[in-house]
Motif scaffolding. Structure first.
Motif, PDB file in Angstrom:
ATOM      1  N   MET A 430       6.891  34.293   7.562  1.00 38.14           N
ATOM      2  CA  MET A 430       7.902  33.306   7.962  1.00 38.14           C
ATOM      3  C   MET A 430       9.177  33.445   7.137  1.00 38.14           C
ATOM      4  O   MET A 430      10.289  33.485   7.677  1.00 38.14           O
ATOM      5  CB  MET A 430       7.359  31.889   7.831  1.00 38.14           C
ATOM      6  CG  MET A 430       6.360  31.503   8.894  1.00 38.14           C
ATOM      7  SD  MET A 430       6.192  29.702   9.052  1.00 38.14           S
ATOM      8  CE  MET A 430       7.612  29.292  10.048  1.00 38.14           C
ATOM      9  N   HIS A 431       9.019  33.485   5.838  1.00 37.19           N
ATOM     10  CA  HIS A 431      10.200  33.612   4.977  1.00 37.19           C
ATOM     11  C   HIS A 431      10.962  34.894   5.302  1.00 37.19           C
ATOM     12  O   HIS A 431      12.201  34.886   5.393  1.00 37.19           O
ATOM     13  CB  HIS A 431       9.774  33.598   3.514  1.00 37.19           C
ATOM     14  CG  HIS A 431      10.890  33.832   2.558  1.00 37.19           C
ATOM     15  ND1 HIS A 431      11.849  32.883   2.287  1.00 37.19           N
ATOM     16  CD2 HIS A 431      11.208  34.922   1.801  1.00 37.19           C
ATOM     17  CE1 HIS A 431      12.716  33.374   1.408  1.00 37.19           C
ATOM     18  NE2 HIS A 431      12.337  34.597   1.096  1.00 37.19           N
ATOM     19  N   GLY A 432      10.222  35.978   5.523  1.00 36.10           N
ATOM     20  CA  GLY A 432      10.875  37.240   5.864  1.00 36.10           C
ATOM     21  C   GLY A 432      11.662  37.159   7.164  1.00 36.10           C
ATOM     22  O   GLY A 432      12.749  37.734   7.295  1.00 36.10           O
ATOM     23  N   ALA A 433      11.123  36.421   8.145  1.00 37.68           N
ATOM     24  CA  ALA A 433      11.831  36.263   9.418  1.00 37.68           C
ATOM     25  C   ALA A 433      13.126  35.479   9.231  1.00 37.68           C
ATOM     26  O   ALA A 433      14.164  35.822   9.818  1.00 37.68           O
ATOM     27  CB  ALA A 433      10.927  35.558  10.433  1.00 37.68           C
ATOM     28  N   TRP A 434      13.081  34.426   8.414  1.00 36.65           N
ATOM     29  CA  TRP A 434      14.297  33.633   8.168  1.00 36.65           C
ATOM     30  C   TRP A 434      15.341  34.462   7.411  1.00 36.65           C
ATOM     31  O   TRP A 434      16.531  34.369   7.691  1.00 36.65           O
ATOM     32  CB  TRP A 434      13.942  32.373   7.387  1.00 36.65           C
ATOM     33  CG  TRP A 434      13.680  31.155   8.211  1.00 36.65           C
ATOM     34  CD1 TRP A 434      14.343  29.965   8.158  1.00 36.65           C
ATOM     35  CD2 TRP A 434      12.655  30.965   9.218  1.00 36.65           C
ATOM     36  NE1 TRP A 434      13.821  29.061   9.053  1.00 36.65           N
ATOM     37  CE2 TRP A 434      12.770  29.645   9.715  1.00 36.65           C
ATOM     38  CE3 TRP A 434      11.652  31.778   9.738  1.00 36.65           C
ATOM     39  CZ2 TRP A 434      11.942  29.138  10.704  1.00 36.65           C
ATOM     40  CZ3 TRP A 434      10.818  31.276  10.725  1.00 36.65           C
ATOM     41  CH2 TRP A 434      10.969  29.977  11.200  1.00 36.65           C
ATOM     42  N   VAL A 435      14.903  35.275   6.455  1.00 38.52           N
ATOM     43  CA  VAL A 435      15.826  36.146   5.716  1.00 38.52           C
ATOM     44  C   VAL A 435      16.487  37.141   6.670  1.00 38.52           C
ATOM     45  O   VAL A 435      17.709  37.341   6.641  1.00 38.52           O
ATOM     46  CB  VAL A 435      15.088  36.882   4.576  1.00 38.52           C
ATOM     47  CG1 VAL A 435      15.952  38.007   4.005  1.00 38.52           C
ATOM     48  CG2 VAL A 435      14.700  35.906   3.481  1.00 38.52           C
ATOM     49  N   ARG A 436      15.690  37.768   7.536  1.00 37.62           N
ATOM     50  CA  ARG A 436      16.259  38.737   8.489  1.00 37.62           C
ATOM     51  C   ARG A 436      17.242  38.068   9.433  1.00 37.62           C
ATOM     52  O   ARG A 436      18.292  38.632   9.771  1.00 37.62           O
ATOM     53  CB  ARG A 436      15.138  39.409   9.285  1.00 37.62           C
ATOM     54  CG  ARG A 436      14.334  40.431   8.508  1.00 37.62           C
ATOM     55  CD  ARG A 436      13.442  41.255   9.426  1.00 37.62           C
ATOM     56  NE  ARG A 436      12.439  40.447  10.093  1.00 37.62           N
ATOM     57  CZ  ARG A 436      11.240  40.150   9.581  1.00 37.62           C
ATOM     58  NH1 ARG A 436      10.916  40.597   8.372  1.00 37.62           N
ATOM     59  NH2 ARG A 436      10.382  39.410  10.242  1.00 37.62           N
ATOM     60  N   PHE A 437      16.901  36.854   9.862  1.00 43.44           N
ATOM     61  CA  PHE A 437      17.801  36.169  10.784  1.00 43.44           C
ATOM     62  C   PHE A 437      19.128  35.844  10.106  1.00 43.44           C
ATOM     63  O   PHE A 437      20.198  36.024  10.693  1.00 43.44           O
ATOM     64  CB  PHE A 437      17.145  34.888  11.301  1.00 43.44           C
ATOM     65  CG  PHE A 437      17.977  34.158  12.305  1.00 43.44           C
ATOM     66  CD1 PHE A 437      18.086  34.623  13.613  1.00 43.44           C
ATOM     67  CD2 PHE A 437      18.677  33.008  11.955  1.00 43.44           C
ATOM     68  CE1 PHE A 437      18.873  33.960  14.549  1.00 43.44           C
ATOM     69  CE2 PHE A 437      19.460  32.334  12.877  1.00 43.44           C
ATOM     70  CZ  PHE A 437      19.565  32.810  14.175  1.00 43.44           C
ATOM     71  N   ALA A 438      19.076  35.349   8.865  1.00 40.91           N
ATOM     72  CA  ALA A 438      20.311  35.040   8.150  1.00 40.91           C
ATOM     73  C   ALA A 438      21.149  36.292   7.927  1.00 40.91           C
ATOM     74  O   ALA A 438      22.390  36.233   7.960  1.00 40.91           O
ATOM     75  CB  ALA A 438      19.994  34.372   6.811  1.00 40.91           C
ATOM     76  N   ALA A 439      20.490  37.421   7.726  1.00 37.70           N
ATOM     77  CA  ALA A 439      21.218  38.654   7.432  1.00 37.70           C
ATOM     78  C   ALA A 439      21.739  39.346   8.681  1.00 37.70           C
ATOM     79  O   ALA A 439      22.852  39.893   8.691  1.00 37.70           O
ATOM     80  CB  ALA A 439      20.314  39.611   6.650  1.00 37.70           C
TER      81      ALA A 439
END
Length: 520
Positions: A430-439
């Motif tokens: 989940m955290h990785g998905a949010w990081v990718r989305f922000a980037a």
């Protein structure tokens, strides 16, 4: 040390991350500024220490039942319009993506100091994280004849403008700001998306368990009037400003104790004000072309309603009430008996509380988020959080996903809701998905189209590895039960006209009285 538009601040390095806490983005909302829109803070000379969280907005504590599950620290002081920044690389030139976090709490509780919202993990992974305090309750969302509406939402806009102006000095890219919120924070983020004043400030947005919506003005006004009646004062901002703040908070808690997403009742909310909120935000985003270039990540938890019903023991009471509770839910959701029968057919083993909870969740969350996604194919990604808490009865409840999004499951405040032994691999996903989305704007799964792809986190089923997989239309059969009219946003009534729907109010009152009688 970093220089902001109003003066220099000194942060601290913690675990290799530069942290700046309690930076004022607006002046303290006291004295003549109380109940008024935010004003710029006074510039300061020298270097301001930014080691500790700043004051939190005035708020009542959670009741004992909810305090077992939710952390809500209070920091005293008047200078509550402040924010925090976590960055891996302070100083201009880094141009890192930025995530701005708006906390939840029904617009009456919560703050940026909640340990679950530690932005260090986002900074660790290359995203500058900013968390914001804003005014709450009657001071942030009371509706008065002698004060502008929505000062708490105006605080958030002021913070967003501060970030756009100042974040480059902290290593962030002002052209890559993702506005992210959960529950009331997500509602706020959705309303800000539709606001004309935010155009150009937001590149992407994340709406967790909250759709773009406004409250009926009469519902908010009733909350203020009930407080005024208890306090024996006029329902004006001038009169409320003269009341002792602790007494005001106690009165607010007493008046709002029976209000909930399931039962309804008077509550604070964002209202149409003709300025920052010129009309229904969902309609503006789906039909009016607002924020068309902003990509969205949106979703919900599988059992949102369990946080609303389990702490007070309402699951068992609603199950015992049976048809009375179901009738209240039908009225609350403007749904006919055929909708309720359809839920029974889809969930034959479910008790009344689950049927009621899922109906209300669909009405409040899933239907409007589906509508928003349908209006923006290719520009949205949807998810469902399905991992059940290890705490008895909570299931995959409202707010349980936060410890996974922030990868903060190790802090004791996360275990209050999740229990011990929450899976780290789920937090990584989940955290990785949010990081990718922000980037990048792509969280790692297919964007919304006619096949209705939804990323399921923590189910353990499907064709994935048990951590996350993509399902197509997992809620379509449920949502198809609702008539098309039920999916349309309802316009906010004119301020001088009492909201229609007496039969709804009557049914909800009957349900609340029944629950109250059984509680006694």
């Amino acid at each position: 040390m970093v220089r902001t538009p109003h003066g220099a601040v000194r942060g601290r390095y913690e675990h290799g991350i530069a942290v700046f806490r309690g930076i004022p983005y607006a002046a303290p909302p006291v004295g003549p500024r109380r109940f008024r829109p935010p004003e710029a803070p006074e510039p300061w000379a020298g270097v301001r220490d930014a080691a500790a969280f700043g004051p939190t907005a005035p708020k009542p504590p959670y009741s004992g039942a909810f305090a077992l599950y939710l952390s809500d620290p209070a920091v005293p002081g008047d200078d509550c319009l402040n924010l925090n920044v976590w960055t891996p690389e302070p100083g201009p030139g880094a141009r890192l993506p930025v995530l701005v976090w708006l906390h939840g709490g029904a617009l009456t509780r919560g703050s940026s100091a909640v340990p679950v919202y530690d932005g260090r993990t986002f900074a660790r992974d290359g995203v500058v994280c900013v968390s914001v305090n804003y005014r709450l309750g009657v001071e942030g969302y009371g509706l008065f004849p002698d004060a502008p509406a929505n000062p708490g939402l105006r605080d958030q806009l002021a913070a967003l403008r501060w970030v756009h102006q100042a974040i480059a000095a902290f290593g962030g890219d002002p052209d890559r700001i993702t506005l992210c919120g959960q529950s009331a924070g997500a509602i706020s983020a959705g309303v800000l998306l539709a606001a004309p004043q935010t155009q150009g400030l937001i590149r992407r947005a994340v709406l967790q368990s909250g759709p773009p919506e406004v409250s009926e003005r009469d519902r908010v006004r009733r909350m203020v009037r009930r407080m005024a009646a208890r306090l024996k004062i006029p329902a004006t901002a001038e009169a409320f400003a003269a009341v002792d703040r602790d007494l005001l908070l106690r009165t607010q808690a007493e008046v709002g104790r029976l209000s909930s997403p399931v039962l309804g009742g008077p509550a604070f909310g964002i209202v149409v004000d003709g300025d920052l909120v010129p009309g229904d935000p969902l309609r503006a985003l789906t039909e009016g072309g607002a924020a068309r270039d902003v990509r969205l990540l949106m979703g919900w938890t599988r059992d949102e309603y369990r946080l609303w019903l389990v702490p007070g023991g309402l699951v068992e009471r609603v199950d015992r009430l049976g048809p009375v509770a179901l009738a209240g839910a039908m009225a609350r959701c403007h749904a006919g008996a055929d909708v309720a029968r359809g839920y029974r057919a889809l969930h034959p083993e479910a008790g009344t509380a689950e049927i009621v909870g899922q109906m209300v969740t669909d009405h409040l969350l899933r239907i409007p988020l589906h509508r928003l996604a349908d209006a923006r194919p290719g520009g949205c990604h949807l998810y469902e959080f399905a991992w059940p808490s290890r705490r008895p009865g909570l299931g995959a409840c409202h707010a349980l996903d936060l410890g996974f999004v922030f990868d903060s499951g190790a802090v004791p405040e996360s275990t209050r809701l999740a229990g011990e032994g929450a899976p780290q691999e789920l937090a990584d996903a989940m955290h990785g998905a949010w990081v990718r989305f922000a980037a990048t704007g792509d969280p790692g799964w297919r964007s919304w189209d006619a096949s209705h792809p939804v990323r399921i986190f923590g189910d353990g089923d499907g064709d994935g590895d048990g951590v996350a997989y993509t399902a197509h239309g997992p809620r379509d059969a449920q949502l198809a039960l609702w008539p098309a009219a039920a999916t349309l946003p309802r316009p906010a009534p004119d301020p001088d006209i009492r909201a229609p729907g007496a039969e709804l109010a009557s049914a909800v009152r009957r349900l609340r009285r029944s629950v109250g009688a059984r509680r006694r």
